[in-house]
Design a protein around this motif. Structure first.
Motif, PDB file in Angstrom:
ATOM      1  N   ILE A 218     -22.117  14.554  16.119  1.00 36.48           N
ATOM      2  CA  ILE A 218     -21.503  14.957  17.376  1.00 36.48           C
ATOM      3  C   ILE A 218     -22.572  15.284  18.410  1.00 36.48           C
ATOM      4  O   ILE A 218     -23.676  15.746  18.071  1.00 36.48           O
ATOM      5  N   LYS A 219     -22.249  15.053  19.669  1.00 34.08           N
ATOM      6  CA  LYS A 219     -23.184  15.304  20.766  1.00 34.08           C
ATOM      7  C   LYS A 219     -22.857  16.627  21.448  1.00 34.08           C
ATOM      8  O   LYS A 219     -21.749  17.145  21.339  1.00 34.08           O
ATOM      9  N   TYR A 220     -23.841  17.144  22.182  1.00 33.65           N
ATOM     10  CA  TYR A 220     -23.608  18.374  22.931  1.00 33.65           C
ATOM     11  C   TYR A 220     -22.824  18.056  24.193  1.00 33.65           C
ATOM     12  O   TYR A 220     -23.144  17.121  24.926  1.00 33.65           O
ATOM     13  N   ASP A 221     -21.775  18.823  24.434  1.00 35.68           N
ATOM     14  CA  ASP A 221     -20.984  18.665  25.648  1.00 35.68           C
ATOM     15  C   ASP A 221     -20.267  19.985  25.890  1.00 35.68           C
ATOM     16  O   ASP A 221     -19.744  20.596  24.954  1.00 35.68           O
ATOM     17  N   LEU A 222     -20.242  20.418  27.139  1.00 33.80           N
ATOM     18  CA  LEU A 222     -19.527  21.650  27.460  1.00 33.80           C
ATOM     19  C   LEU A 222     -18.039  21.514  27.168  1.00 33.80           C
ATOM     20  O   LEU A 222     -17.365  22.499  26.880  1.00 33.80           O
ATOM     21  N   LEU A 224     -15.723  20.651  24.569  1.00 28.33           N
ATOM     22  CA  LEU A 224     -15.729  20.456  23.121  1.00 28.33           C
ATOM     23  C   LEU A 224     -14.681  19.435  22.689  1.00 28.33           C
ATOM     24  O   LEU A 224     -14.895  18.696  21.727  1.00 28.33           O
ATOM     25  N   GLY A 225     -13.561  19.403  23.383  1.00 28.35           N
ATOM     26  CA  GLY A 225     -12.529  18.418  23.039  1.00 28.35           C
ATOM     27  C   GLY A 225     -13.021  16.999  23.236  1.00 28.35           C
ATOM     28  O   GLY A 225     -12.785  16.123  22.396  1.00 28.35           O
ATOM     29  N   LYS A 226     -13.727  16.782  24.332  1.00 25.45           N
ATOM     30  CA  LYS A 226     -14.291  15.463  24.608  1.00 25.45           C
ATOM     31  C   LYS A 226     -15.329  15.093  23.549  1.00 25.45           C
ATOM     32  O   LYS A 226     -15.347  13.973  23.041  1.00 25.45           O
ATOM     33  N   ALA A 227     -16.186  16.050  23.220  1.00 27.94           N
ATOM     34  CA  ALA A 227     -17.220  15.795  22.212  1.00 27.94           C
ATOM     35  C   ALA A 227     -16.597  15.437  20.872  1.00 27.94           C
ATOM     36  O   ALA A 227     -17.049  14.513  20.183  1.00 27.94           O
ATOM     37  N   MET A 229     -13.564  14.174  20.309  1.00 29.24           N
ATOM     38  CA  MET A 229     -12.884  12.889  20.364  1.00 29.24           C
ATOM     39  C   MET A 229     -13.894  11.737  20.264  1.00 29.24           C
ATOM     40  O   MET A 229     -13.641  10.729  19.578  1.00 29.24           O
ATOM     41  N   GLU A 230     -15.031  11.875  20.926  1.00 28.74           N
ATOM     42  CA  GLU A 230     -16.072  10.841  20.836  1.00 28.74           C
ATOM     43  C   GLU A 230     -16.619  10.750  19.414  1.00 28.74           C
ATOM     44  O   GLU A 230     -16.903   9.661  18.922  1.00 28.74           O
ATOM     45  N   PHE A 231     -16.749  11.903  18.763  1.00 28.86           N
ATOM     46  CA  PHE A 231     -17.203  11.943  17.374  1.00 28.86           C
ATOM     47  C   PHE A 231     -16.224  11.190  16.472  1.00 28.86           C
ATOM     48  O   PHE A 231     -16.627  10.360  15.634  1.00 28.86           O
ATOM     49  N   MET A 232     -14.946  11.461  16.625  1.00 27.68           N
ATOM     50  CA  MET A 232     -13.940  10.813  15.786  1.00 27.68           C
ATOM     51  C   MET A 232     -13.909   9.305  16.031  1.00 27.68           C
ATOM     52  O   MET A 232     -13.842   8.508  15.086  1.00 27.68           O
ATOM     53  N   LYS A 233     -13.997   8.920  17.298  1.00 24.05           N
ATOM     54  CA  LYS A 233     -14.000   7.500  17.627  1.00 24.05           C
ATOM     55  C   LYS A 233     -15.203   6.802  17.009  1.00 24.05           C
ATOM     56  O   LYS A 233     -15.072   5.720  16.413  1.00 24.05           O
TER      57      LYS A 233
END
Length: 350
Positions: A218-222, A224-227, A229-233
């Protein structure tokens, strides 16, 4: 390598019995002492009647219990509630004040570490470092799956550590990041909910593949939901859900597939690489069998990394299997904690 690994229990482990009124705070501490563990991790917001006020009576009682049961405070679990108002988020100043409140309570009750959640903004942590140093309490951000060490997410916090030079902020790995298998109790619950065997097998096989090839971290992002979702994708969530759909999977199948992304496998080398910034550990567990094997987490393999790294600190049992069985069975958190503590003892001393 020199190491000193203490055994602790998060009182969160007894949440089922505590919620139902079968155990009170002293009962929890007593059961911890029976396992041979010496550390107590406290959820003060839940378990201290006058919270956030620490009365002289409670303080005397608290330290009296520590003496009576041969235990010591290890970690204070804080919950930064920045949405206590319906119409706004707390200001930075208000959030720092709340964090400082918990740091002071932790120090007053003898804790040397404080757990904060991944949702805690970095500027709140940075703004609280002076208070942490004054009270000799180290703030630890919980590295909870799907977040991980040696990742873009962790790099954001590491940069803050290096920038400030602080010795009062670090990481608290949660062993959900070391799950090599989906817990058997999660699989059984999915069956009770009506999941199909072919869909369960697909999900299990896909999880094993992710473990073998390595998770995209997972990447750092303020946001957290976006981070997340990108992780799951990046780790194949949507491809797997398409397969479930083509198999005419039902709601239980899809729920099991989605829940499989709450478990991740990371190389325990992550512990070795970051040991100087690890001040406490959540030894997450879901189901420990009578032979003292945990259904999803290879305890011995993970503990060996702590030994190799020269860890000086506590590993704290955090039993979370209750929610995977309480739809159908009585929960015995006391026995689960006892088994897990014995598994930890064997791994540490072996």
């Amino acid at each position: 390598m020199d190491y000193k690994i203490g055994r602790s229990v998060s009182l969160y482990s007894y949440q089922e019995e505590y919620y139902l009124g079968k155990m009170n705070l002293e009962d929890c501490i007593r059961e911890v002492s029976k396992t041979g563990a010496t550390g107590i991790e406290l959820l003060a917001e839940q378990m201290v009647d006058d919270f956030p006020v620490i009365t002289p009576e409670f303080k005397d009682q608290w330290f009296g219990w520590m003496d009576k049961y041969g235990t010591e405070p290890t970690c204070y679990d804080a919950f930064l509630e920045n949405h206590i108002y319906d119409n706004r988020t707390l200001t930075l100043k208000e959030q720092v004040k709340m964090m400082e409140r918990d740091i002071k309570i932790a120090g007053e009750l003898g804790f040397k570490t404080l757990r904060t959640l991944v949702s805690t903004p970095m500027d709140v942590i940075e703004g609280s470092l002076g208070c942490a140093e004054d009270n000799n309490v180290k703030i630890c951000i919980e590295v909870h799956s799907p977040f991980s060490l040696n990742s873009g997410w962790a790099d954001g916090y590491m940069n803050m550590i290096l920038k400030t030079g602080t010795k009062y902020f670090g990481f608290m790995p949660d062993w959900g990041i070391f799950a090599k298998r989906i817990p058997d109790v999660a699989r059984d619950q999915a069956r009770r909910m009506g999941a199909h065997e072919e869909c369960i097998k697909l999900v299990d096989d896909e999880f094993e593949k992710r473990c073998q090839r390595g998770f995209v971290k997972i990447k750092y992002d303020l946001d957290l939901g976006k981070a997340n979702m990108e992780f799951m994708k990046a780790n194949g969530f949507f491809d797997m859900m398409d397969k479930i759909e083509k198999m005419n999977g039902n709601a239980a199948d899809k729920a099991y597939a989605g829940d499989s992304f709450t478990y991740t496998w990371n190389d325990p080398q992550d512990i070795i690489d970051n040991i100087q910034y690890i001040y406490h550990t959540h030894a997450k567990c879901y189901n420990t069998h009578e032979d003292y094997t945990e259904t999803s987490i290879p305890i011995k393999e993970v503990i060996e990394a702590y030994k190799k790294a020269g860890y000086h600190g506590f590993v704290s049992t955090e039993y979370e299997g209750n929610r995977l069985i309480n739809d159908a069975f009585d929960v015995d958190s006391v026995e689960q904690v006892r088994r897990h503590q014995e598994a930890l003892r064997r791994a540490i001393e072996g």
